[in-house]
Enzyme design. Structure first.
Site, PDB file in Angstrom:
ATOM      1  CE  LYS A   1      -3.878  -2.464   2.214  1.00 40.54           C
ATOM      2  NZ  LYS A   1      -4.458  -2.955   3.688  1.00 40.54           N
TER       3      LYS A   1
ATOM      4  CD  GLN B   1      -3.188  -4.455   7.075  1.00 43.16           C
ATOM      5  OE1 GLN B   1      -2.995  -3.579   6.194  1.00 43.16           O
ATOM      6  NE2 GLN B   1      -3.884  -5.621   6.410  1.00 43.16           N
TER       7      GLN B   1
ATOM      8  CG  ASP C   1      -9.399   0.427   5.512  1.00 41.63           C
ATOM      9  OD1 ASP C   1      -9.497   0.099   4.378  1.00 41.63           O
ATOM     10  OD2 ASP C   1      -8.814  -0.096   6.494  1.00 41.63           O
TER      11      ASP C   1
END
Ligand code: NDP
Length: 297
Positions: free
Chosen positions: A53, A97, A120
């Site tokens: 990412k 994460q 997200d």
């Protein structure tokens, strides 16, 4: 006739090139979009994802910062890190994460992220905004990528019957919400199926657009698919394969070889939804930067 193979890899490359142009424009105006990825512990798979990412962000011209906390970092330490990033004007998007270690409550972490920086799309405020049809909300990357693939291959779900198999918070539910929105990529008639659905095949055979996010290989077979349907396979499963050097291969939830003979279009695994997810993270970061600029001007 065999299905069109939808290359997520190619579409993701297209999306990333377009984003690079948007980032250049923003940068020329003095605003460099910034993405922070936070990881707790040294789980190799998580490290790999976060590294990918970060690299993708840099390639797009996005400022990228990785914060790694030790596996025994306390919940307060993580929440403090998030607070710092919420207040940092160089950072427009924050991604923690998941999963976080067991001693940290995931719900608290999601709530701590500023909803405007929640790239997200998992903060309950953003989940609520998506399910009430808000069009400028940050939405979860994987379902956003599925919609983008459908639109860019002429498989607009509008007016079609879309069936989503799976009801998780990260894929199935937001996918269904996006398909239902009054917006490009939406306006479908939506059915959600799951492990308690009686006669799954009878439901999936009604789908003009079939999105599968189960996590079990070969669950959707050719007899479960309507001829000509667009099939998006979100699943990522490792199965043993002695012929491969690493001893396994990655497959989706759909029996690709069988279903591609029936469907009108289908995504492969790997090379389908996966690359789109990262492209959409970059897209959300740019969107967040643009929104924050608009809010502060
Ligand atoms: P979850 O395990 O959270 O959810 C799976 C869903 O599938 C559940 O709703 C479950 O039903 C349903 N299900 C399980 N078995 C069956 C069955 N036999 N028939 C019908 N429905 C079933 O998984 P996720 O949503 O997180 O992920 C799904 C898959 O997508 C995984 O393989 C994951 O690795 C992959 N994934 C891929 C991403 C990408 O970037 N390509 C990103 C995220 C996920 P119930 O609710 O009743 O238990």
């Amino acid at each position: 006739m065999a299905a069109e193979i939808i290359s997520g890899k190619e579409i993701a490359a297209q999306v990333r090139a377009e984003l690079k142009d948007r980032v250049e424009e923003l940068t020329a105006e003095g605003l460099v979009p910034g993405l922070a990825t936070v990881i707790v512990g040294e789980d190799p798979a998580s490290q790999l994802y976060v590294g990918m990412k970060g690299r993708a962000a840099k390639e797009a011209g996005i400022y990228s910062r990785q914060v790694t906390l030790p596996a025994d970092a306390s919940e307060d330490e993580l929440l403090g890190t998030i607070e710092g990033l919420n207040a940092d004007p160089r950072i427009h998007g924050i991604l923690v994460q998941l999963p976080v270690p067991d001693h940290i409550e995931e719900g608290k972490v999601l709530l701590a992220i500023d909803p405007e920086k929640d790239v997200d799309g998992f903060h309950p405020i953003n989940v609520g905004r998506l399910s009430t049809g808000d069009l400028n909300v940050l939405v979860p990357c994987t379902p956003k990528g599925c919609i983008e693939m459908l639109l860019r291959t002429g498989n607009d779900p509008a007016g079609k019957h879309a069936v989503v198999v799976g009801r998780s918070n990260i894929v199935g539910r937001p996918m269904a919400s996006l398909l239902l929105r009054k917006a490009p990529g939406g306006n479908a008639t939506v059915t959600i199926a799951h492990s308690r659905t009686a006669d799954l095949g009878a439901v999936t055979r009604q789908a003009d657009v079939l999105v599968v996010a189960i996590g079990r290989p070969d669950t959707i077979t050719a007899d479960m698919v309507k001829p000509g349907a667009a099939v998006i396979d979100v699943g990522i499963n490792r199965i043993d394969d002695a012929s491969r050097e690493r001893g396994y291969r990655v497959v989706g939830d759909v029996d690709f070889e069988g279903v591609k003979e029936v469907a009108g279009a289908i995504t492969p695994v790997p090379g389908g939804v996966g690359p789109m997810t990262i492209a959409m993270l970059l897209s959300n970061t740019v969107q967040a930067a643009e929104n924050q600029r608009a809010a502060s001007s």
